[in-house]
Motif scaffolding. Structure first.
Motif, PDB file in Angstrom:
ATOM      1  N   ALA A 348      -5.479  36.423  20.224  1.00 25.24           N
ATOM      2  CA  ALA A 348      -5.514  35.520  19.290  1.00 25.24           C
ATOM      3  C   ALA A 348      -5.279  34.139  19.646  1.00 25.24           C
ATOM      4  O   ALA A 348      -4.595  33.733  20.646  1.00 25.24           O
ATOM      5  N   ALA A 349      -5.966  33.406  18.618  1.00 28.02           N
ATOM      6  CA  ALA A 349      -5.966  31.737  19.098  1.00 28.02           C
ATOM      7  C   ALA A 349      -4.640  31.194  18.185  1.00 28.02           C
ATOM      8  O   ALA A 349      -4.560  31.667  17.271  1.00 28.02           O
ATOM      9  N   SER A 350      -4.432  29.766  18.624  1.00 28.44           N
ATOM     10  CA  SER A 350      -3.285  29.224  17.916  1.00 28.44           C
ATOM     11  C   SER A 350      -4.124  27.889  17.384  1.00 28.44           C
ATOM     12  O   SER A 350      -5.038  27.366  18.026  1.00 28.44           O
ATOM     13  N   LEU A 351      -3.737  27.501  16.105  1.00 33.41           N
ATOM     14  CA  LEU A 351      -4.572  26.652  15.381  1.00 33.41           C
ATOM     15  C   LEU A 351      -3.347  25.309  14.732  1.00 33.41           C
ATOM     16  O   LEU A 351      -2.341  25.732  14.630  1.00 33.41           O
ATOM     17  N   VAL A 352      -3.488  23.902  15.506  1.00 37.81           N
ATOM     18  CA  VAL A 352      -2.726  23.017  15.024  1.00 37.81           C
ATOM     19  C   VAL A 352      -3.311  21.976  14.393  1.00 37.81           C
ATOM     20  O   VAL A 352      -4.476  21.324  14.945  1.00 37.81           O
ATOM     21  N   LEU A 353      -3.004  21.569  13.067  1.00 41.28           N
ATOM     22  CA  LEU A 353      -3.500  20.464  12.740  1.00 41.28           C
ATOM     23  C   LEU A 353      -2.566  19.226  12.799  1.00 41.28           C
ATOM     24  O   LEU A 353      -1.277  19.502  12.327  1.00 41.28           O
ATOM     25  N   ASP A 354      -2.799  18.147  13.397  1.00 39.91           N
ATOM     26  CA  ASP A 354      -1.989  17.171  13.682  1.00 39.91           C
ATOM     27  C   ASP A 354      -2.390  15.777  12.809  1.00 39.91           C
ATOM     28  O   ASP A 354      -3.120  15.063  13.213  1.00 39.91           O
ATOM     29  N   ARG A 355      -1.393  15.625  12.164  1.00 44.51           N
ATOM     30  CA  ARG A 355      -1.544  14.179  11.220  1.00 44.51           C
ATOM     31  C   ARG A 355      -3.056  13.876  10.941  1.00 44.51           C
ATOM     32  O   ARG A 355      -3.914  12.836  11.094  1.00 44.51           O
ATOM     33  N   VAL A 397      -1.806  15.370   7.118  1.00 44.08           N
ATOM     34  CA  VAL A 397      -1.263  17.019   7.074  1.00 44.08           C
ATOM     35  C   VAL A 397      -1.206  17.616   8.459  1.00 44.08           C
ATOM     36  O   VAL A 397      -2.048  17.299   9.336  1.00 44.08           O
ATOM     37  N   SER A 398       0.014  18.195   8.798  1.00 38.70           N
ATOM     38  CA  SER A 398       0.247  18.699  10.017  1.00 38.70           C
ATOM     39  C   SER A 398       0.935  20.054   9.663  1.00 38.70           C
ATOM     40  O   SER A 398       1.752  20.171   9.085  1.00 38.70           O
ATOM     41  N   PHE A 399       0.405  21.228  10.244  1.00 35.22           N
ATOM     42  CA  PHE A 399       0.912  22.381  10.520  1.00 35.22           C
ATOM     43  C   PHE A 399       0.369  23.557  11.386  1.00 35.22           C
ATOM     44  O   PHE A 399      -0.609  22.952  12.120  1.00 35.22           O
ATOM     45  N   THR A 400       1.053  24.268  11.767  1.00 33.69           N
ATOM     46  CA  THR A 400       0.415  25.211  12.819  1.00 33.69           C
ATOM     47  C   THR A 400       0.266  26.757  12.314  1.00 33.69           C
ATOM     48  O   THR A 400       0.903  27.129  11.730  1.00 33.69           O
ATOM     49  N   VAL A 401      -0.759  27.290  12.982  1.00 36.81           N
ATOM     50  CA  VAL A 401      -1.034  28.688  12.717  1.00 36.81           C
ATOM     51  C   VAL A 401      -0.668  29.370  13.971  1.00 36.81           C
ATOM     52  O   VAL A 401      -1.605  29.165  15.008  1.00 36.81           O
ATOM     53  N   PRO A 402       0.341  29.970  14.489  1.00 36.86           N
ATOM     54  CA  PRO A 402       0.817  30.352  15.746  1.00 36.86           C
ATOM     55  C   PRO A 402      -0.077  31.701  15.917  1.00 36.86           C
ATOM     56  O   PRO A 402      -0.420  32.233  15.144  1.00 36.86           O
ATOM     57  N   ALA A 403      -0.445  31.680  17.355  1.00 40.81           N
ATOM     58  CA  ALA A 403      -1.194  32.820  17.885  1.00 40.81           C
ATOM     59  C   ALA A 403      -0.834  34.175  17.178  1.00 40.81           C
ATOM     60  O   ALA A 403       0.543  34.593  17.508  1.00 40.81           O
ATOM     61  N   GLY A 404      -1.722  34.928  16.574  1.00 37.89           N
ATOM     62  CA  GLY A 404      -1.375  36.321  16.115  1.00 37.89           C
ATOM     63  C   GLY A 404      -0.661  36.411  15.029  1.00 37.89           C
ATOM     64  O   GLY A 404      -0.500  37.459  14.324  1.00 37.89           O
ATOM     65  N   ARG A 405      -0.338  35.011  14.251  1.00 40.42           N
ATOM     66  CA  ARG A 405       0.346  35.059  12.931  1.00 40.42           C
ATOM     67  C   ARG A 405      -0.712  34.909  11.623  1.00 40.42           C
ATOM     68  O   ARG A 405      -1.809  34.634  11.866  1.00 40.42           O
ATOM     69  N   THR A 406      -0.059  34.955  10.531  1.00 42.11           N
ATOM     70  CA  THR A 406      -0.827  34.784   9.377  1.00 42.11           C
ATOM     71  C   THR A 406      -0.089  33.704   8.566  1.00 42.11           C
ATOM     72  O   THR A 406       0.954  33.822   8.418  1.00 42.11           O
ATOM     73  N   VAL A 407      -0.868  32.583   8.177  1.00 42.49           N
ATOM     74  CA  VAL A 407      -0.253  31.524   7.467  1.00 42.49           C
ATOM     75  C   VAL A 407      -1.350  31.333   6.151  1.00 42.49           C
ATOM     76  O   VAL A 407      -2.462  31.422   6.221  1.00 42.49           O
ATOM     77  N   ALA A 408      -0.765  31.343   5.074  1.00 46.20           N
ATOM     78  CA  ALA A 408      -1.074  31.118   3.826  1.00 46.20           C
ATOM     79  C   ALA A 408      -1.115  29.650   3.369  1.00 46.20           C
ATOM     80  O   ALA A 408      -0.121  29.000   3.487  1.00 46.20           O
ATOM     81  N   LEU A 409      -2.205  29.176   2.808  1.00 47.02           N
ATOM     82  CA  LEU A 409      -2.168  27.955   2.269  1.00 47.02           C
ATOM     83  C   LEU A 409      -2.163  28.220   0.694  1.00 47.02           C
ATOM     84  O   LEU A 409      -2.978  28.735   0.245  1.00 47.02           O
ATOM     85  N   VAL A 410      -1.154  27.550   0.153  1.00 46.23           N
ATOM     86  CA  VAL A 410      -1.013  27.698  -1.342  1.00 46.23           C
ATOM     87  C   VAL A 410      -0.998  26.193  -2.007  1.00 46.23           C
ATOM     88  O   VAL A 410      -0.421  25.382  -1.283  1.00 46.23           O
ATOM     89  N   GLY A 411      -1.544  25.927  -3.235  1.00 49.67           N
ATOM     90  CA  GLY A 411      -1.619  24.589  -3.578  1.00 49.67           C
ATOM     91  C   GLY A 411      -2.402  24.863  -4.964  1.00 49.67           C
ATOM     92  O   GLY A 411      -3.281  25.684  -5.135  1.00 49.67           O
ATOM     93  N   VAL A 435      -7.565  18.195  15.140  1.00 48.86           N
ATOM     94  CA  VAL A 435      -7.563  19.901  15.061  1.00 48.86           C
ATOM     95  C   VAL A 435      -7.861  20.560  16.328  1.00 48.86           C
ATOM     96  O   VAL A 435      -8.886  20.288  16.948  1.00 48.86           O
ATOM     97  N   THR A 436      -6.771  21.212  16.911  1.00 48.58           N
ATOM     98  CA  THR A 436      -6.885  21.895  17.953  1.00 48.58           C
ATOM     99  C   THR A 436      -6.649  23.321  17.949  1.00 48.58           C
ATOM    100  O   THR A 436      -6.177  23.902  17.281  1.00 48.58           O
ATOM    101  N   VAL A 437      -7.385  24.038  18.786  1.00 47.76           N
ATOM    102  CA  VAL A 437      -7.365  25.531  18.914  1.00 47.76           C
ATOM    103  C   VAL A 437      -7.092  25.765  20.681  1.00 47.76           C
ATOM    104  O   VAL A 437      -7.623  25.414  21.278  1.00 47.76           O
ATOM    105  N   ASP A 438      -5.837  26.525  20.627  1.00 47.94           N
ATOM    106  CA  ASP A 438      -5.120  26.482  22.072  1.00 47.94           C
ATOM    107  C   ASP A 438      -5.245  25.275  22.757  1.00 47.94           C
ATOM    108  O   ASP A 438      -5.501  25.349  24.017  1.00 47.94           O
ATOM    109  N   GLY A 439      -4.788  24.377  22.139  1.00 49.56           N
ATOM    110  CA  GLY A 439      -4.558  23.081  22.618  1.00 49.56           C
ATOM    111  C   GLY A 439      -5.851  22.031  23.058  1.00 49.56           C
ATOM    112  O   GLY A 439      -5.704  20.958  23.397  1.00 49.56           O
TER     113      GLY A 439
END
Length: 645
Positions: A348-355, A397-411, A435-439
Motif C-alpha cells: 500500500a502507498a502513502s499519500l501526503v498533501l502538503d500546503r 490543505v495538508s493531511f496524510t493518508v498512511p499506507a494501508g489506512r482508510t481516510v474519509a474526507l467529509v465536508g 502532492v506526494t505518494v511514498d515521498g
C-alpha cells in the motif's frame, strides 16, 4: 474592411490548401496529372471534332456520299481521345479522393490525440459538443475543397492551353476568349468574397448547435427529472433556427451566382459563333476552325466551374482550419516525470498533501471559434490563463493518508472534496504545494507508474458501450477473467453480473443504460480494483449503492488481499465510521482531523453535518419503506449528486 477581410480569407484558404499539398504531394500530383491530361484532351477533342466536321462531314454533304475510311478514322480518333480522357478522370478522382480522405483521417487523429494530451483543466473550459465538432465537421470542412482542387488546377492549365490554341487558330476569336475567361474568373472571385462571411458564420453555428444538442442529451436525466424538456427544446430550436437562416443565406447567394456562372460560358459560345461567322465570311478561318472554337467554349463551361467550387469552399475551409488549429496549438500540457515505480512494488502507498492551494481558471480567453490572424501563425492564446483573478478553492490543505489506512474526507457541498480527489489522482496539479505518494511528487512519476499506483472512482460513473469484461479489464495487461471476477466480488457486483444473460460478455449499452445507478457504480469500482491499485480514491463512488451493500464493500476492501490505502469522500455515517481517520473540510480548509468519535465530540460543525446526512438518509429509507421513493429501487437511490470543487 469587408473586401480586405474577404481577400484575407481567400489568401488564407489558399495557404490551407498549400498545407494539404505539402502533406500529400504524391496524391496531389496524381490528381493534378489526371486533371491536366483530361484538360488537354478536352481541347484536343474540340479540334478533333472540328477536323471531322471540316474534313469528313462537310465534304460528304457536298459530294452526297460518305467515305467509309474517313468515317472510321474519325470515329477511331474520337474513341482514342475519349479513352485517354477517361483515364485522366480516373487519375484525377483517385488522387483527389485519396488526398481528401487521408487528410481528414490524419487530422481527426491529431485532434483526438491532442484531446488526450491536454489536461482536464482545458477540457473543463470547452463544451463537449464543440470538441466533437472540431474533430468531425471542422476537420471535414477544412479539407472539403481538396476534392475539386486538382480539377481546378488542371482547369487553369487547360485555360492557358486553350488561349494559346485560340491564338493559333485566329487572333480575333482569341480576344473573345480573353474577354470571357477572365470575366468568368472574376465572377468566381466576387462569389468567394461574398460567400466568405456567410460560410464562416454557418460553420460556427454548426458547432454551437452540436454543443447544445450534446449538452441536452448528456443531461437527459436532469432534463426529464426537472421537467425542462420544453425549455431545452426552445433553446435548441433558437440556435437551430439561426443555423437554418445562415445556411439559407449561403444557398441564396449560391442560387444567385450559379446561373451567372452557367450563363457566361454560353454567352461566350454565342459570341464566338457570331464573330466566327463573320470571320468565316471573310475567309480568315475555315469551317473546321469555327466548329473547333465553338465546341471548345462549350466543353470548357463545366471544367471552369471547378475553380468556382474551390473558391466557394475556401471560407468554410478557413473557418474549419482555425477551429482545428486552435485545438492542435492549445497549451496546458501536464508533462509526466521520469520516476518509475517498479512493478514488483505491490504494498500500500502513502499519500501526503502538503500546503495545497488550488484555483480553477475562470474561463480562459481561448475559444475554438476564434480565428487566427495570419495563415502561417495561428493565435496561440494561453489556454490555462484565467481571464481574471480566479477564486481559490483550497487554502493550505495538508493531511496524510498512511499506507494501508482508510481516510474519509467529509465536508459540505463546495468544500473542495472532489478537487482533492482529482489532485490525488493527478487529474489536475496544485497551484501551490505538493502532492506526494511514498515521498515522490506526483509530477515526477511516469504515466505508467501513476496509473498503476493510483485509481480514482468518480462520483458519476462512466460505463462504455461494451461488454462487462471490457469495461472492467480495459484491455490492461495481466487482467484475466479470474482477476475480473475477483474485482467484481470485492465490489459486490459478482451477483448481478452472474445473473446477466451472457455474464461477462453481456453488452451493457451506452453509458451502461441497461444497469441501475448502483450497478454502474459497482462496475466502475471493480474496474479500478482490477488494476490492483496501491492507493484507491473514492469520490463519493458508492452514493447510489444501498447502505448495507456499501458497508460490505468497504469492509471487504479493508480485509482484501489487495494492499491498498483508501481516500474516500463520504457522507454516510456508517461509511465514515469505518475510516481510520476523518478529515473535515469547510470552505477549502482543513477544519479538524481525527477519528469519527473524536470529531463528533469536539467539532460542532462536523457533528451537525453528519447528523444532517444521517437524518436525510433515514428519511429516504422511510420513504422507500412507504413505497413513495421517487428515485426508484433502493439500489438506485442517492442524494443529489454533488459536483464539489
Amino acid at each position: 474592411m469587408a473586401n480586405r477581410t474577404s481577400r484575407d480569407v481567400l489568401l488564407r484558404g489558399l495557404w490551407v490548401l498549400g498545407q494539404g499539398i505539402r502533406e500529400q504531394p504524391g496524391l496531389f500530383t496524381v490528381g493534378v496529372g489526371g486533371s491536366v491530361v483530361f484538360g488537354l484532351l478536352t481541347i484536343a477533342s474540340a479540334y478533333v471534332v472540328g477536323a471531322i466536321v471540316g474534313e469528313v462531314v462537310v465534304p460528304s454533304i457536298e459530294s452526297g456520299r460518305a467515305e467509309t475510311g474517313l468515317l472510321a478514322a474519325g470515329a477511331a480518333a474520337l474513341l482514342a481521345v475519349s479513352v485517354v480522357k477517361v483515364g485522366g478522370i480516373f487519375g484525377r478522382r483517385l488522387g483527389a479522393g485519396f488526398m481528401q480522405y487521408r487528410l481528414q483521417a490524419s487530422y481527426r487523429r491529431r485532434v483526438t490525440r491532442r484531446y488526450l494530451e491536454l489536461p482536464m483543466a482545458w477540457h473543463q473550459r470547452h463544451p463537449t459538443g464543440t470538441l466533437l465538432s472540431n474533430a468531425n465537421s471542422d476537420v471535414e470542412a477544412t479539407w472539403f475543397p481538396v476534392a475539386p482542387l486538382p480539377f481546378a488546377v488542371g482547369t487553369v492549365v487547360m485555360l492557358v492551353a486553350a488561349i494559346g490554341a485560340l491564338f493559333v487558330t485566329d487572333w480575333v476569336l482569341a480576344l473573345v476568349g480573353l474577354a470571357v475567361f477572365p470575366a468568368l474568373f472574376a465572377l468566381n472571385v466576387v462569389y468567394s468574397r461574398r460567400m466568405a462571411p456567410r460560410q464562416v458564420r454557418a460553420q460556427q453555428l454548426r458547432a454551437e448547435v452540436s454543443a447544445i444538442a450534446h449538452e441536452s442529451f448528456d443531461g437527459a436525466l436532469v432534463v426529464k427529472t426537472m421537467g425542462r424538456e420544453g425549455q431545452e427544446t426552445v433553446r435548441f430550436a433558437a440556435r437551430a433556427a439561426e443555423l437554418r437562416d445562415a445556411l439559407i443565406a449561403v444557398g441564396r447567394l449560391r442560387g444567385m451566382f450559379d446561373p451567372l456562372l452557367e450563363t457566361l460560358p454560353s454567352l461566350g459560345t454565342l459570341a464566338v459563333l457570331l464573330v466566327g461567322a463573320y470571320r468565316l465570311q471573310q475567309g480568315a478561318i475555315s469551317v473546321a476552325d469555327l466548329v473547333s472554337v465553338a465546341f471548345l467554349f462549350t466543353v470548357l463551361a463545366f471544367p471552369v466551374r471547378a475553380i468556382g467550387w474551390v473558391l466557394a469552399e475556401l471560407p468554410r475551409s478557413v473557418a474549419g482550419w482555425d477551429r482545428v488549429h486552435r485545438v492542435l496549438t492549445a497549451t496546458g500540457q501536464m508533462p509526466y516525470g521520469a520516476e518509475a515505480v517498479p512493478a514488483a512494488v505491490t504494498d500500500a502507498a502513502s499519500l501526503v498533501l502538503d500546503r495545497i492551494r488550488f484555483s480553477y481558471a475562470t474561463g480562459g480567453p481561448d475559444s475554438p471559434d476564434a480565428r487566427s490572424d495570419t495563415p502561417d501563425t495561428a493565435t496561440r492564446a494561453a489556454d490555462d490563463a484565467a481571464s481574471g483573478p480566479a477564486p481559490q478553492v483550497l487554502h493550505d490543505v495538508s493531511f496524510t493518508v498512511p499506507a494501508g489506512r482508510t481516510v474519509a474526507l467529509v465536508g459540505p457541498t463546495g468544500s473542495g472534496k472532489s478537487t482533492i480527489a482529482a489532485l490525488a489522482a493527478r487529474l489536475v496539479d496544485p497551484t501551490a504545494g505538493t502532492v506526494t505518494v511514498d515521498g515522490v511528487d506526483l509530477r515526477e512519476l511516469t504515466a505508467e507508474s501513476l496509473a498503476r499506483t493510483i485509481s480514482l472512482v468518480a462520483q458519476v460513473p462512466f460505463v462504455f458501450d461494451d461488454t462487462v469484461r471490457a469495461n472492467v479489464a480495459l484491455d490492461r495487461d495481466g487482467v484475466t477473467d479470474e482477476s475480473v471476477w475477483a474485482a467484481l466480488r470485492l465490489a459486490e457486483a459478482d451477483g448481478f453480473i452472474a445473473a446477466l444473460p451472457d455474464g461477462l460478455d453481456t453488452m451493457v449499452g451506452e453509458r451502461g443504460t441497461t444497469l441501475s445507478g448502483g450497478q454502474r457504480q459497482r462496475l466502475t469500482l471493480a474496474r479500478a480494483l482490477a488494476g490492483r491499485p496501491r492507493l484507491l480514491v473514492l469520490d463519493d463512488a458508492t452514493s447510489a449503492v444501498d447502505p448495507r451493500v456499501e458497508a460490505a464493500i468497504l469492509a471487504a476492501l479493508r480485509t482484501s488481499e489487495i494492499a491498498t490505502s483508501i481516500l474516500v469522500v463520504a457522507y454516510r455515517r456508517a461509511t465514515i465510521a469505518l475510516a481510520d481517520e476523518v478529515v473535515f473540510l469547510d470552505q477549502g480548509r482543513v477544519v479538524d482531523t481525527g477519528t469519527h468519535q473524536q470529531l463528533l465530540a469536539r467539532c460542532p460543525g462536523y457533528a451537525d453535518l453528519v447528523t444532517a446526512y444521517e437524518q436525510a438518509e433515514a428519511q429516504r429509507e422511510r420513504d422507500r419503506a412507504g413505497g413513495v421513493d421517487p428515485t426508484g429501487p433502493a439500489d438506485d437511490a442517492s442524494r443529489p449528486v454533488e459536483v464539489n470543487r
